[in-house]
Design an enzyme around this catalytic site. Structure first.
Site, PDB file in Angstrom:
ATOM      1  N   SER A  93      -4.602  -3.837 -14.993  1.00  0.00           N
ATOM      2  CA  SER A  93      -4.292  -2.441 -14.703  1.00  0.00           C
ATOM      3  C   SER A  93      -3.963  -1.712 -15.990  1.00  0.00           C
ATOM      4  CB  SER A  93      -3.106  -2.344 -13.740  1.00  0.00           C
ATOM      5  OG  SER A  93      -2.764  -1.001 -13.481  1.00  0.00           O
TER       6      SER A  93
ATOM      7  N   CYS B 200       5.665  -1.077  -5.016  1.00  0.00           N
ATOM      8  CA  CYS B 200       4.620  -1.089  -3.986  1.00  0.00           C
ATOM      9  C   CYS B 200       5.060  -1.815  -2.717  1.00  0.00           C
ATOM     10  CB  CYS B 200       3.354  -1.752  -4.529  1.00  0.00           C
ATOM     11  SG  CYS B 200       2.617  -0.867  -5.924  1.00  0.00           S
TER      12      CYS B 200
END
Length: 379
Positions: free
Chosen positions: A196, A320
């Protein structure tokens, strides 16, 4: 504000911002187009793949670009499962994974795949013995993260790979470890890896999947031509260029920074009250910039909010997580009680973190737990 939540996200670096701006102006063509503007963008994309390959000792042709870490995990796991289901439908994972991994695996369960989880040792490493016991003749995929976002404990990927028969595909989520510690995918024995951009000072909504070119996979999309069918849509060449520029900057002195972070982490923990603060997970084999702790009798979320009132940004776990009220699954797997797991808070350093900032944070944590006489209830 003192920002100590770099495991959640990082600000874009000046290098990444400049790279994005220049690529947007100079390489605006669609890299799939056959004219010169398209070819220029395609050549820049190829350069970015070659740079990423250098960072992990992979092959440029193994990279596919995504919209971030979660997208990378979901696409990698589904594509690898579909591409190998002719050999079986058994998958092994761990209780340490990012929620996006479980989202992909839940979909596969609904499609009659069998998913099992390895046990975890008290220090936060997966149990190799448990992994051996779960292996079956129809096991096609093992997905275990390089280091969990909540505990920061580095998993024994090379030892895992040594246990796996050659026909089993090995995927790892390296979103938290990439740019923080050296990664050699060949030495680790990993076949596929998720990355990422926004964890390494690149833009949000950019990421990558690496799949060894010799590994079988099948697209989850029908009739898609972009990136050999891996993901539809025009490739964001400026975003990827910014991602690679940011990652390159981190890798220029990666080992030196990691050693510095390790010393800063140890010094910081020494400043905290030993009767209150308890480190979580292995304290040696872990990400150098990552601290996972709990304070006896206090909820991690309360600690986080009290720090925020003092202008200090930390975390109470993965940003998350689907439920803030549920104790972290990873900590329960390590043997912590629910009330202990609720106490998790995370501190993660960045390039600009200073010892003065950490001293101020340690002082604040000691004061917070001294002035609050009554323990926070765990509900």
């Amino acid at each position: 504000m003192i920002y100590l939540d770099h495991s959640a996200t990082t600000p874009m670096s000046e290098t990444a911002l400049l790279a994005y701006s220049e690529a947007s102006r100079m390489y605006y063509g669609n890299e799939s187009s056959l004219h010169d503007a398209g070819d220029r963008a395609h050549q820049l994309l190829r350069y970015n793949k070659e740079k990423l390959a250098q960072f992990i000792n992979g092959e440029p042709d193994g990279f596919y670009f995504t919209h971030g870490g979660s997208d990378s995990n979901i696409l990698a796991i589904l594509s690898l499962a579909y591409g190998n289901k002719h050999r079986g439908k058994h998958i092994i994972t761990s209780p340490l994974e990012h929620p996006s991994v479980y989202q992909a695996l839940d979909r596969l369960r609904d499609e009659s795949f069998i998913v099992e989880e390895v046990k975890v040792n008290q220090n936060g490493e997966i149990s190799l013995q448990s992994l051996k016991e779960l292996l079956r003749s129809d096991t096609i995929l093992v997905t275990i993260c390089h280091a969990p976002s909540e505990t920061g404990v580095i998993q024994p990927l090379q030892a895992i790979a040594d246990v796996l028969p050659k026909h089993i595909v090995f995927h790892t989520d390296a979103v938290q470890s990439f740019g923080k510690i050296p990664i050699n995918i060949q030495q680790l024995g990993v076949d596929a890896m998720s990355l990422s951009a926004h964890k390494v000072y690149g833009p949000k909504n950019a990421g990558a999947v690496y799949i060894d070119p010799h590994i079988s996979w099948r697209s989850i999309y029908d009739n898609v031509t972009h990136q050999h069918g891996f993901k539809p849509g025009t490739v964001d060449v400026p975003g990827i260029t910014a991602f690679v520029a940011a990652a390159n900057e981190l890798h220029e002195n990666l080992t030196e920074r990691a050693n510095m972070w390790t010393e800063m982490r140890k010094d910081f923990i020494q400043q905290l009250k030993k009767d209150i603060f308890v480190p979580i997970g292995d304290q040696e084999n872990r990400l150098p910039h990552h601290i996972a702790m709990r304070a006896r009798g206090f909820e991690g979320q309360w600690i986080m909010l009290e720090c925020n009132r003092r202008g200090i940004a930390i975390s109470s776990g993965s940003a998350c997580k689907q439920s803030l009220s549920a104790p972290p699954k990873s900590l329960l797997a390590m043997g912590l009680a629910p009330e202990e797991s609720h106490g998790l808070f995370r501190i993660s350093f960045g390039k600009g973190t200073t010892t003065a900032q950490l001293e101020e944070t340690a002082k604040a944590l000691n004061e917070i737990t001294s002035t609050q006489k009554q323990a926070i209830s765990f509900t």
